[in-house]
Design a protein around this motif. Sequence first.
Motif, short mmCIF file in Angstrom:
data_model
loop_
_atom_site.label_atom_id
_atom_site.label_comp_id
_atom_site.label_asym_id
_atom_site.label_seq_id
_atom_site.Cartn_x
_atom_site.Cartn_y
_atom_site.Cartn_z
N GLY A 1 0.84 -1.19 0.00
CA GLY A 1 0.00 0.00 0.00
C GLY A 1 0.87 1.24 0.00
O GLY A 1 1.95 1.25 0.60
N THR A 2 0.42 2.29 -0.67
CA THR A 2 1.28 3.45 -0.85
C THR A 2 0.73 4.75 -0.24
O THR A 2 1.49 5.70 -0.06
CB THR A 2 1.51 3.71 -2.36
N THR A 3 -0.54 4.81 0.05
CA THR A 3 -1.12 6.10 0.47
C THR A 3 -1.98 5.94 1.71
O THR A 3 -2.41 4.84 2.07
CB THR A 3 -2.00 6.69 -0.65
N ALA A 4 -2.21 7.07 2.36
CA ALA A 4 -3.21 7.13 3.43
C ALA A 4 -4.59 7.30 2.81
O ALA A 4 -4.72 7.64 1.63
CB ALA A 4 -2.89 8.30 4.36
N GLN A 5 -5.61 7.06 3.57
CA GLN A 5 -6.98 7.22 3.07
C GLN A 5 -7.24 8.69 2.76
O GLN A 5 -7.15 9.55 3.65
CB GLN A 5 -7.98 6.73 4.11
N PRO A 6 -7.54 9.03 1.51
CA PRO A 6 -7.74 10.44 1.16
C PRO A 6 -9.13 10.92 1.55
O PRO A 6 -10.08 10.12 1.63
CB PRO A 6 -7.59 10.43 -0.37
N PRO A 7 -9.29 12.21 1.80
CA PRO A 7 -10.63 12.75 2.06
C PRO A 7 -11.48 12.66 0.80
O PRO A 7 -10.96 12.65 -0.32
CB PRO A 7 -10.36 14.21 2.44
N PHE B 1 -27.44 10.04 -4.38
CA PHE B 1 -28.48 9.55 -5.27
C PHE B 1 -29.68 9.15 -4.40
O PHE B 1 -29.60 9.13 -3.17
CB PHE B 1 -27.99 8.35 -6.08
N VAL B 2 -30.76 8.77 -5.06
CA VAL B 2 -31.97 8.41 -4.31
C VAL B 2 -31.76 7.15 -3.49
O VAL B 2 -32.45 6.92 -2.49
CB VAL B 2 -33.16 8.21 -5.26
N ASP B 3 -30.80 6.31 -3.90
CA ASP B 3 -30.62 5.03 -3.22
C ASP B 3 -29.20 4.85 -2.66
O ASP B 3 -28.79 3.74 -2.35
CB ASP B 3 -30.94 3.87 -4.16
N GLY B 4 -28.45 5.91 -2.54
CA GLY B 4 -27.10 5.77 -2.01
C GLY B 4 -26.21 6.94 -2.40
O GLY B 4 -26.71 7.98 -2.86
N VAL B 5 -24.91 6.76 -2.21
CA VAL B 5 -23.96 7.83 -2.51
C VAL B 5 -22.82 7.29 -3.38
O VAL B 5 -22.52 6.10 -3.36
CB VAL B 5 -23.36 8.43 -1.22
N VAL B 6 -22.23 8.20 -4.13
CA VAL B 6 -21.00 7.92 -4.87
C VAL B 6 -19.92 8.81 -4.28
O VAL B 6 -20.08 10.03 -4.22
CB VAL B 6 -21.16 8.21 -6.37
N ARG B 7 -18.84 8.20 -3.81
CA ARG B 7 -17.77 8.96 -3.16
C ARG B 7 -16.64 9.23 -4.15
O ARG B 7 -16.15 8.32 -4.81
CB ARG B 7 -17.26 8.23 -1.93
N ILE B 8 -16.24 10.48 -4.22
CA ILE B 8 -15.12 10.91 -5.06
C ILE B 8 -14.05 11.49 -4.15
O ILE B 8 -14.31 12.44 -3.41
CB ILE B 8 -15.57 11.97 -6.08
N ASN B 9 -12.85 10.88 -4.16
CA ASN B 9 -11.83 11.34 -3.23
C ASN B 9 -10.82 12.27 -3.90
O ASN B 9 -10.87 12.48 -5.12
CB ASN B 9 -11.13 10.16 -2.54
N ALA B 10 -9.92 12.80 -3.12
CA ALA B 10 -8.96 13.78 -3.61
C ALA B 10 -8.03 13.21 -4.66
O ALA B 10 -7.59 13.91 -5.57
CB ALA B 10 -8.14 14.32 -2.43
N HIS B 11 -7.73 11.91 -4.58
CA HIS B 11 -6.85 11.29 -5.56
C HIS B 11 -7.56 11.12 -6.91
O HIS B 11 -6.92 11.22 -7.96
CB HIS B 11 -6.35 9.94 -5.04
N PHE C 1 -1.62 6.30 -11.61
CA PHE C 1 -2.35 5.04 -11.48
C PHE C 1 -2.20 4.49 -10.07
O PHE C 1 -3.17 4.07 -9.43
CB PHE C 1 -1.83 4.04 -12.52
N VAL C 2 -0.97 4.51 -9.56
CA VAL C 2 -0.72 4.01 -8.20
C VAL C 2 -1.34 4.94 -7.17
O VAL C 2 -1.90 4.48 -6.16
CB VAL C 2 0.80 3.85 -7.97
N LEU C 3 -1.26 6.25 -7.39
CA LEU C 3 -1.90 7.19 -6.47
C LEU C 3 -3.39 6.92 -6.38
O LEU C 3 -3.98 6.95 -5.29
CB LEU C 3 -1.66 8.63 -6.95
N TRP C 4 -4.01 6.63 -7.53
CA TRP C 4 -5.45 6.39 -7.56
C TRP C 4 -5.84 5.08 -6.88
O TRP C 4 -6.72 5.04 -6.05
CB TRP C 4 -5.94 6.40 -9.00
N LYS C 5 -5.13 3.99 -7.20
CA LYS C 5 -5.54 2.69 -6.65
C LYS C 5 -4.93 2.39 -5.29
O LYS C 5 -5.45 1.55 -4.55
CB LYS C 5 -5.24 1.56 -7.63
N GLY C 6 -3.84 3.07 -4.94
CA GLY C 6 -3.29 2.96 -3.59
C GLY C 6 -2.37 1.79 -3.35
O GLY C 6 -1.97 1.56 -2.20
#
Length: 368
Positions: free
Chosen positions: A196-202, A208-218, A285-290
């Motif tokens: 693993g390469t990163t900490a959990q990003p904010p 949505f009507v039935d849930g959420v989609v999370r978009i992080n800083a990476h 790519f690594v920053l995104w997938k961690g």
Amino acid sequence: MGIAETYTRGRQAAVARPGSIILGLVVAVLLFDLGVGLATGDNSFSGVGSLMWDGLMRGLVIGLAGIGLSMTYSILNFANFAHGDYITAGAFSGWATTYVVAGLGRADIGALFLVGASGSVFGGTLGIGVTGTPLAVVAGALVAGGFTVALAVVIDRTVFKPIRDESGITLLITSIGVAFALRYIMQFVFSSSVRGTTAQPPSVSLYFVDGVVRINAHDIALVVVAGGLMLGVHLLLQLTTLGKAMRAMADNEDLAQITGIPTERVVRAVWIIGGGLTGVAGYMFVLWKGTLGFNDGWLLLLLIFAAVILGGIGSVYGAIVGGLAIGLTASMSVIWIPSAFSRAAAFFVMIVILLVKPEGIFSGRSTA
């Protein structure tokens, strides 16, 4: 008369291009099934949104890395199988830099340089990320691009240039040898462990009507970097003398030489631009997938080839569009098939589209 003429034209199109009819039917069936699933609750709007976002992220990485591969083919006329390991080399050099900058004085320098091999140090412990260690991330991305440029230029001068006048098969086989050499050097130096390469990003939440989609800083960083570099390539090709020379050489190398275009300088520019984009793509790519492993680029290479072929071999814009198509297909396919077959789905879509448009989306070899 109008109905008869429409029927005749439709029949002629079906006979001339049966693949287009099949593709249209498949797309219609899949969209209908997706709509039914959303209506019945078998699929959720938030789940579909998450898959689409994931596919967009993958597509940006594939498209960005595919630009370099496409440029190499259009100018030098060979498929560079070492391209995937250029991606990995850029990722390791960039993340070694990020770890050293972020962890200097907090952990052993050797462990930092080896990107925490064998669990010696963890990115989460160091708080590595776009928001936690922005200078370290920027430094890592710059080094990833610069190191890959140097690597690509050195390998071209020592390996590819002496055999550039040989057949494309000779260059292709040579590039496979270069790929294996690079891969196992990286495995020897950095170990075969996936770390693993990163900490959990904010992150931010899209409701949505039935849930959420999370978009992080990476995710946002990947969109900004990839989008900015793609725009830069477009401006380079269309507005600069170098870009015009690259397009001319891709169209007709012999004519480019006769008209006085410095072809060797163009070749060097291709390796510099393509290498820089490839290295940054590997880092992002690594920053995104961690996570980071020694064969990340090799596993990504087949999807990059699929994107380049789908977009039209040699077309920079085709590589970008093909990358987005492959990325979205690989992610969205899990709605209908098991996730283990997502890569196969991407290649299946490539084959079907090529049956309809054999020359690719952007119709063949051109840097534009």
